[in-house]
Design an enzyme around this catalytic site. Structure first.
Site, short mmCIF file in Angstrom:
data_model
loop_
_atom_site.label_atom_id
_atom_site.label_comp_id
_atom_site.label_asym_id
_atom_site.label_seq_id
_atom_site.Cartn_x
_atom_site.Cartn_y
_atom_site.Cartn_z
N ALA A 242 38.98 39.25 39.96
CA ALA A 242 39.74 39.24 38.71
C ALA A 242 40.87 38.22 38.80
O ALA A 242 41.14 37.48 37.84
CB ALA A 242 40.31 40.63 38.42
N ASP B 211 52.43 36.45 45.78
CA ASP B 211 52.89 37.78 46.21
C ASP B 211 53.75 38.32 45.08
O ASP B 211 54.61 37.61 44.56
CB ASP B 211 53.68 37.69 47.52
N GLY C 294 48.71 48.99 39.13
CA GLY C 294 50.03 49.12 39.74
C GLY C 294 51.00 49.89 38.85
O GLY C 294 50.70 50.98 38.36
#
Lengths: 202, 202
Positions: free
Chosen positions: B18, B73, B157
């Site tokens: 993805a 990140d 998340g």
């Protein structure tokens, strides 16, 4: 008003008997330290800092008792967690978490943090508030580092993983007297004791 | 050396399909974006910041592949947690925790935090590194506030509790395109795309 220094009654905003005994040792004979009355309302610790929470608790206890009140709020600041758990130290792993769960979560979060970056501090804010609005707050701190496996059976909270600077033992491996001598709470309440005469004399 | 702009091969330091598809959309047609080779070693995310971790991953992917590599990140900075979970966002409730456990822990930790102090930001560092040591890192951020109950089924998340400033929906209630347009990752990689020509042309 004139304080009667010989037997000033002060309320501790806590019902913890160990804390009451510790504070009686620190404050010495000039004060008659009482536990929080059973009918005093609980105080939500909504402050963003130890100082705010200690003042919230001291004010509420003074209002509930009509007496001068002292209170503290304490916790662990971990450098690699930007100073957290901080005011959330007692409920880091959740509101229903116990000491063991909180400690395990901090160790888990620090797994990849190398030894050189595991600095931390125990911090305690101690506050006093009088019924007529006088108040003071002071902060005591002891710096150290966090180890990777708990050691020692004394103390409580994060003591088994905290090694103060200048020692090789955790604070859970010290006697109560040794810990009192260096601890954040000992420092904060000894500092507060130095301010009580001016607060009570006003 | 001269970059061949028409078909420059770039490795993404991830095997997430993805993310690969998203990045292909963002970087456009000038690049041939490849997933991380199966035999590339895993990188420990030991950095204290998103930028460090993104660079660690990009350097490792460049070294393993011999090609220019991009990496990111990302995480959630919560004001009332002093910017944490931060680099620990994916493992906040422990190394074996999943998204749901991480989200629940943040909500639990913020229980007593009033609506006016629930600010947060999604942050993404995007990095590029070439085999000969050229590197850049940029940061994208979207600010918002955390609600008290998850809403929406999109994203992943912490999306179900994050409402970006200027909207009333969580990012889990937006379409992928809507989220891409404002997201920290979208911003970071669009910014990085602007730097790729100078990095590849060096």
């Amino acid at each position: 008003m004139n304080a009667q220094r010989e037997s000033v009654r002060i309320v501790l905003a806590s019902r913890n008997t160990a804390k009451l005994a510790e504070l009686r040792r620190i404050l010495g004979g000039g004060y008659d330290l009482l536990p929080l009355p059973d009918d005093a309302p609980d105080v939500a610790e909504t402050g963003g800092t130890f100082e705010e929470n200690a003042l919230l608790k001291a004010r509420a206890a003074a209002a509930a008792s009509g007496l001068t009140a002292v209170a503290d709020d304490s916790g662990l600041r971990v450098d690699a967690l930007n100073g957290m758990p901080g005011v959330l130290s007692a409920r880091w792993a959740g509101r229903r978490a116990d000491d063991a769960a909180n400690l395990e979560l901090v160790l888990d979060q620090l797994t990849d943090v190398p030894d050189g970056r595991r600095g931390a501090a125990f911090v305690c804010a101690a506050a006093v508030a009088t019924p007529d609005g006088e108040e003071r707050v002071v902060v005591g701190e002891v710096r150290g580092a966090l180890i990777r496996e708990p050691r020692g059976s004394g103390g409580f909270g994060y003591d088994p993983i905290f090694v103060p600077h200048g020692d090789t033992r955790t604070t859970a491996e010290m006697s109560a007297a040794e810990k009192d001598a260096i601890s954040h709470r000992g420092q904060a309440f000894r500092a507060l004791a130095g301010l009580l005469p001016e607060v009570l004399g006003s």
